[in-house]
Design a protein around this motif. Structure first.
Motif, PDB file in Angstrom:
ATOM      1  N   LEU A  67       0.830  -1.208   0.000  1.00 43.33           N
ATOM      2  CA  LEU A  67       0.000   0.000   0.000  1.00 43.33           C
ATOM      3  C   LEU A  67       0.867   1.262   0.000  1.00 43.33           C
ATOM      4  N   VAL A  68       1.786   1.327   0.970  1.00 43.37           N
ATOM      5  CA  VAL A  68       2.614   2.527   1.119  1.00 43.37           C
ATOM      6  C   VAL A  68       3.514   2.722  -0.108  1.00 43.37           C
ATOM      7  N   ALA A  69       4.181   1.637  -0.519  1.00 48.72           N
ATOM      8  CA  ALA A  69       5.107   1.758  -1.643  1.00 48.72           C
ATOM      9  C   ALA A  69       4.348   2.061  -2.926  1.00 48.72           C
ATOM     10  N   GLY A  70       3.144   1.505  -3.067  1.00 45.46           N
ATOM     11  CA  GLY A  70       2.334   1.803  -4.242  1.00 45.46           C
ATOM     12  C   GLY A  70       2.037   3.299  -4.318  1.00 45.46           C
ATOM     13  N   GLY A  71       1.622   3.866  -3.190  1.00 43.16           N
ATOM     14  CA  GLY A  71       1.331   5.300  -3.143  1.00 43.16           C
ATOM     15  C   GLY A  71       2.552   6.123  -3.501  1.00 43.16           C
ATOM     16  N   LEU A  72       3.670   5.814  -2.848  1.00 41.92           N
ATOM     17  CA  LEU A  72       4.906   6.558  -3.112  1.00 41.92           C
ATOM     18  C   LEU A  72       5.358   6.379  -4.557  1.00 41.92           C
ATOM     19  N   GLY A  73       5.204   5.170  -5.069  1.00 36.38           N
ATOM     20  CA  GLY A  73       5.622   4.881  -6.438  1.00 36.38           C
ATOM     21  C   GLY A  73       4.831   5.715  -7.431  1.00 36.38           C
ATOM     22  N   ILE A  74       3.529   5.803  -7.217  1.00 32.96           N
ATOM     23  CA  ILE A  74       2.696   6.627  -8.099  1.00 32.96           C
ATOM     24  C   ILE A  74       3.149   8.081  -8.027  1.00 32.96           C
ATOM     25  N   GLY A  75       3.405   8.534  -6.800  1.00 34.96           N
ATOM     26  CA  GLY A  75       3.894   9.905  -6.621  1.00 34.96           C
ATOM     27  C   GLY A  75       5.182  10.143  -7.387  1.00 34.96           C
ATOM     28  N   TYR A  96      10.655  -8.234   6.260  1.00 38.37           N
ATOM     29  CA  TYR A  96       9.950  -8.629   5.056  1.00 38.37           C
ATOM     30  C   TYR A  96       9.171  -7.461   4.465  1.00 38.37           C
ATOM     31  N   GLY A  97       8.585  -6.647   5.343  1.00 38.22           N
ATOM     32  CA  GLY A  97       7.835  -5.482   4.874  1.00 38.22           C
ATOM     33  C   GLY A  97       8.727  -4.528   4.078  1.00 38.22           C
ATOM     34  N   VAL A  98       9.918  -4.261   4.580  1.00 38.37           N
ATOM     35  CA  VAL A  98      10.818  -3.331   3.888  1.00 38.37           C
ATOM     36  C   VAL A  98      11.222  -3.900   2.525  1.00 38.37           C
ATOM     37  N   LEU A  99      11.442  -5.213   2.486  1.00 38.17           N
ATOM     38  CA  LEU A  99      11.786  -5.866   1.221  1.00 38.17           C
ATOM     39  C   LEU A  99      10.687  -5.637   0.179  1.00 38.17           C
ATOM     40  N   ILE A 100       9.456  -5.865   0.590  1.00 39.38           N
ATOM     41  CA  ILE A 100       8.322  -5.697  -0.323  1.00 39.38           C
ATOM     42  C   ILE A 100       8.167  -4.228  -0.697  1.00 39.38           C
ATOM     43  N   PHE A 101       8.494  -3.363   0.238  1.00 38.72           N
ATOM     44  CA  PHE A 101       8.441  -1.923  -0.041  1.00 38.72           C
ATOM     45  C   PHE A 101       9.384  -1.571  -1.196  1.00 38.72           C
ATOM     46  N   ILE A 102      10.624  -2.020  -1.106  1.00 44.76           N
ATOM     47  CA  ILE A 102      11.596  -1.750  -2.169  1.00 44.76           C
ATOM     48  C   ILE A 102      11.069  -2.289  -3.500  1.00 44.76           C
ATOM     49  N   LEU A 103      10.588  -3.509  -3.450  1.00 45.49           N
ATOM     50  CA  LEU A 103      10.123  -4.177  -4.665  1.00 45.49           C
ATOM     51  C   LEU A 103       8.966  -3.429  -5.318  1.00 45.49           C
ATOM     52  N   THR A 104       7.939  -3.154  -4.538  1.00 47.72           N
ATOM     53  CA  THR A 104       6.740  -2.528  -5.102  1.00 47.72           C
ATOM     54  C   THR A 104       7.043  -1.139  -5.641  1.00 47.72           C
ATOM     55  N   PHE A 105       7.830  -0.386  -4.883  1.00 42.79           N
ATOM     56  CA  PHE A 105       8.167   0.970  -5.329  1.00 42.79           C
ATOM     57  C   PHE A 105       8.863   0.920  -6.686  1.00 42.79           C
ATOM     58  N   ALA A 106       9.845   0.020  -6.799  1.00 41.90           N
ATOM     59  CA  ALA A 106      10.579  -0.072  -8.061  1.00 41.90           C
ATOM     60  C   ALA A 106       9.649  -0.489  -9.193  1.00 41.90           C
ATOM     61  N   ALA A 115      -1.494  -0.366  -9.677  1.00 43.40           N
ATOM     62  CA  ALA A 115      -1.302  -0.348  -8.225  1.00 43.40           C
ATOM     63  C   ALA A 115      -2.524  -0.921  -7.523  1.00 43.40           C
ATOM     64  N   HIS A 116      -3.669  -0.521  -8.005  1.00 44.81           N
ATOM     65  CA  HIS A 116      -4.913  -0.996  -7.401  1.00 44.81           C
ATOM     66  C   HIS A 116      -5.024  -2.513  -7.505  1.00 44.81           C
ATOM     67  N   LYS A 117      -4.756  -3.028  -8.717  1.00 49.76           N
ATOM     68  CA  LYS A 117      -4.894  -4.470  -8.929  1.00 49.76           C
ATOM     69  C   LYS A 117      -3.880  -5.248  -8.102  1.00 49.76           C
ATOM     70  N   ARG A 118      -2.668  -4.715  -8.087  1.00 51.83           N
ATOM     71  CA  ARG A 118      -1.630  -5.403  -7.308  1.00 51.83           C
ATOM     72  C   ARG A 118      -2.026  -5.484  -5.845  1.00 51.83           C
ATOM     73  N   SER A 152      -5.055  -5.297  -4.533  1.00 49.83           N
ATOM     74  CA  SER A 152      -6.196  -6.163  -4.225  1.00 49.83           C
ATOM     75  C   SER A 152      -5.842  -7.640  -4.374  1.00 49.83           C
ATOM     76  N   THR A 153      -5.012  -7.970  -5.347  1.00 49.57           N
ATOM     77  CA  THR A 153      -4.647  -9.387  -5.450  1.00 49.57           C
ATOM     78  C   THR A 153      -3.759  -9.823  -4.290  1.00 49.57           C
ATOM     79  N   VAL A 154      -2.854  -8.927  -3.857  1.00 50.26           N
ATOM     80  CA  VAL A 154      -2.019  -9.261  -2.702  1.00 50.26           C
ATOM     81  C   VAL A 154      -2.904  -9.499  -1.484  1.00 50.26           C
ATOM     82  N   ILE A 155      -3.885  -8.614  -1.303  1.00 54.06           N
ATOM     83  CA  ILE A 155      -4.758  -8.782  -0.139  1.00 54.06           C
ATOM     84  C   ILE A 155      -5.577 -10.065  -0.263  1.00 54.06           C
ATOM     85  N   MET A 156      -6.022 -10.351  -1.466  1.00 50.00           N
ATOM     86  CA  MET A 156      -6.778 -11.580  -1.685  1.00 50.00           C
ATOM     87  C   MET A 156      -5.948 -12.804  -1.271  1.00 50.00           C
TER      88      MET A 156
END
Lengths: 501, 501
Positions: free
Chosen positions: A82-90, A133-143, A159-162, A164-168
């Motif tokens: 969620l956080v990295a997706g937001g920052l990535g879009i920014g 693990y959270g920080v790892l995913i943060f780096i990944l998603t942002f990139a 970002a939205h799809k990613r 929602s599928t992750v949450i699913m």
């Protein structure tokens, strides 16, 4: 062929060691098959496209053995995405404002700075323990999001799809792990502690027989089986990392059984550390059994009574703790076995002072005294452990026993342990119970015997004769006033303890 | 604001602890920025499509602190992707043959069986240690490929693209981790071992002063600093998991510096285990310093000479090992410090037999004997450690020293250590060096003094007087024949050792 048979054997052993492993394997298979079918079915696929594979990925990576570990990873992954997706879009938006030539350079700089910073943060001990693990995913998603190269509206969609599928995927894991034969890390930690108490208790209760009875080489198998049983304590020596991992996972777990959300898991680690210290002494004691085999039994027998009682009473105290942990009840507020083991210490000290060992060879003396000193350490540690378990029991709000056990003296209120001393975990102080009855002898020994409020009795050896006298009286007062609540004196207490068993 | 400042402080501390962490963060940033730009640029993107993101993912997940860990993960990931891709295509083909209704069911069953089996295999200790990540990626790739829902030719394309992007990402990681300021796990393990020797040596060399000199409470800061310095050994107590992880990573590493591909990393763990055992004794010794503070100095001084020498000579032996490890040279084949510490043991035993402690209080005796027994243990362990380091040095083919150190007696060939005894790691046997000079006294003490071929001298206390006599002579012969190569007798040896320092 031989290789295959070996693997099957190994598999059977691994499964037997903890049958929940087999169940876990089935659970992972179930979750993955479930999520894969989502992915496979056209309507869903049309909706999410290739992004549906994130659900599969999440299941594979997040599903761990215990509920706590799964929850921890799932929450880490969802929040980081969620956080990295937001920052990535920014970041993407910012870069696209700057024109086509500068954009890729700016994006590369963003990714570089973000990745370098986050990677460095992963070295912080507190981050490493719970949020790695959270920080790892943060780096990944942002990139992934920031450099995806899509137009901006597509990015939002991505970002939205990613997310929602992750949450699913994450929710499927968590639900299956909680509702299909759950493995609670908290429950595991609790059971581990109880079984550690059990193995140490077993050793201490058997020590007397092992040390004072000449082994007959009659049935070798029988002897070996007994030794293997005795040496089960060795698993306690290396339990630290296991306990820490379980406590870390347990913190993520919701209320389950008798464990609340904020169960005092930290206190489990404290008790575990003390128990491990005791296990180190037991390990030393165990190898001393072999070397002391060389000491003539006549000499060993001189100290048999107090040594036997010190170890067996410490063992009984641990056994009681183990039972009350299993039942999740508060242990008896007054631990008679601790008192008994301490009074055995006193008997030992009287015996030693009487010069019973004056004719013993120095070399034998060294060996014998090592055993004695280790047992004294164990008695003192048993008391500390008992205190620590009491703290745990009240912090965890264990229920009181409904019917008091036989050895519970009930009416006596336990004194609050004195916190000012003994808070160093790694102490190996040779303290010994003073003999109150022989206080007149103390002058001779330049010793000071002090009994503090948590019935920890220590001898400080001192050259000055005048001060200890005074100190001693006060302490003896403390001691007798506590003991006299039910028993007239220490030796009565002792006898009653012996009779019961 | 305060929070931010705290984080910055923490960051500075983490960076100072190991500056390579900062470099590592930059390296990850660099690798990720590089791969991301591949991903961003249109031509490449056209080629790989969304699959290009696997390169980004691989970098994030595979790039670890040391070369070994990165290589291990990279190879695991590449091989697992390859194998699982092949199997996934096979599964997809098989399922598609069976018609549209059965196909999804069959696929779900495949995924289920594969995931359950692989998850179970992850519990195998050997798999867990080295291939855990590979199995994880295997499950993931198989699920992704087999259920992707594409037509078969698309699948082949998918598998091909996934594999090539994974390899692209992996190779970038490995190249950057090897060629930009590499962190070799093997080198780290080697240095860790050397520094562990160093800290233990420091404690043992300082022990005499700490134990026998009354502390003056003059400069509290100075005293505290000294104590902190002494207690650096505590880091050795918990080095096990660190050493094991490093050895695991080191196995993946190619030749670097003086380390070959098949460097005997396992032997490092063996030496480390012995060293840790020694550290446990030192820990006990350290807390004994405090409790023995109560023993009158007059009594302690009686044993000062041998005790001081036992600890300082053991310390010197470890210091030498540490130096030769750092230089990667073979330690002196004949360790004079081990011999010196053992002869100090003998002096101690003579002293004890002479009845010097007959008038000591039993309680003080327990405390003092514990210290003595711990030091004897340490002397014996030092010898075992020295042997173990020799094995390491020859297995690792360390070079011989170019100029022999002063304490190297050169001409004496070290006897092959006797393997039949002492192979139990967890021994805490109280053995003591026998005094060859006072062999006539042995009958009195019902003891048997044996000097075995690796100058490990043990007293077996025995009730039978006749056998030891014979045994002893043989052993003394061994002893003197070895010592006499350069020195006429043990006391000469001793003196020469003292003069040098």
């Amino acid at each position: 062929m031989e290789k295959v048979r070996e693997i099957v054997r190994e598999g059977r052993r691994v499964g037997k060691e903890d049958p929940r492993r087999v169940v876990h394997a089935f659970k992972v298979g179930l979750a993955l098959a479930l999520v894969s079918s989502f992915y496979y079915y056209q309507p869903l696929y049309d909706n999410f496209g290739v992004n549906a594979m994130w659900a599969v990925m999440t299941v594979v990576v997040v599903f761990e053995f215990s509920v706590g570990a799964t929850l921890g990873k799932g929450i880490n992954r969802a929040v980081a995405t969620l956080v990295a997706g937001g920052l990535g879009i920014g970041a993407h938006h910012l870069a696209s404002l700057s024109g086509t030539t500068v954009e890729p350079i700016l994006l590369a700089i963003f990714v570089f700075v973000q990745a370098a910073l986050s990677t460095f943060v992963r070295f912080f001990p507190r981050v490493k323990a719970r949020y790695d693990y959270g920080v790892l995913i943060f780096i990944l998603t942002f990139a992934l999001i920031s450099v995806s190269g899509f137009r901006e509206d597509e990015i939002l969609d991505l970002a939205h799809k990613r997310l929602s599928t992750v949450i699913m995927g994450g929710v499927s894991c968590v639900l299956i792990s909680i509702f299909v034969c759950p493995v609670w890390a908290g429950q595991d930690l609790h059971s581990l502690l109880a079984s550690n108490f059990d193995t140490l208790a077993h050793f201490l209760q058997e020590f007397g027989d092992e040390y004072f009875e000449a082994t007959e080489d009659g049935d070798i198998k029988e002897v070996e089986k007994r030794r293997r049983n005795l040496e089960r304590y060795k698993s306690v020596l290396n339990s630290k990392s296991n306990e820490e991992a379980l406590a870390n996972f347990a913190k993520w777990e919701p209320r389950h059984g008798q464990f609340r959300f904020r169960h005092p898991w930290k206190q489990y680690l404290a008790v575990g550390a003390l128990l491990r210290q005791c296990a180190y002494r037991i390990d030393a004691l165990n190898s001393n059994i072999n070397s002391d085999m060389q000491i003539p039994m006549v000499i060993k027998k001189k100290l048999e009574e107090p040594l036997r009682r010190m170890s067996s009473e410490s063992g009984k105290s641990m056994k009681e703790v183990s039972i009350s942990l299993k039942k999740m009840t508060k242990p008896s507020s007054f631990d008679i076995h601790v008192v008994n083991s301490q009074s055995a210490c006193k008997t030992l000290s009287t015996l030693l002072k009487s010069g019973i060992l004056n004719d013993v060879e120095p070399l034998q003396m060294i060996s014998l005294m090592t055993t004695v000193s280790l047992l004294i350490d164990i008695v003192n540690l048993t008391e500390k452990i008992s205190e620590s378990v009491h703290e745990l029991a009240s912090a965890a709000k264990f229920k009181n026993k409904t019917k008091p056990s036989k050895s519970d003296s009930g009416s006596i209120v336990r004194a609050k342990p004195n916190k000012s001393h003994d808070d160093d975990d790694d102490d190996h102080v040779v303290t010994i119970l003073g003999d109150v009855g022989t206080s007149n002898n103390v002058d001779q020994s330049h010793g000071e015997i002090s009994v503090d409020s948590c019935h920890h009795v220590a001898i400080k050896i001192d050259d000055d004769d005048s001060i200890p006298e005074k100190h001693e009286d006060g302490d003896i007062h403390v001691h007798t006033s506590r003991v006299s609540c039910e028993h007239t004196n220490a030796s009565d207490l002792l006898n009653s303890g012996v009779k019961k068993n």
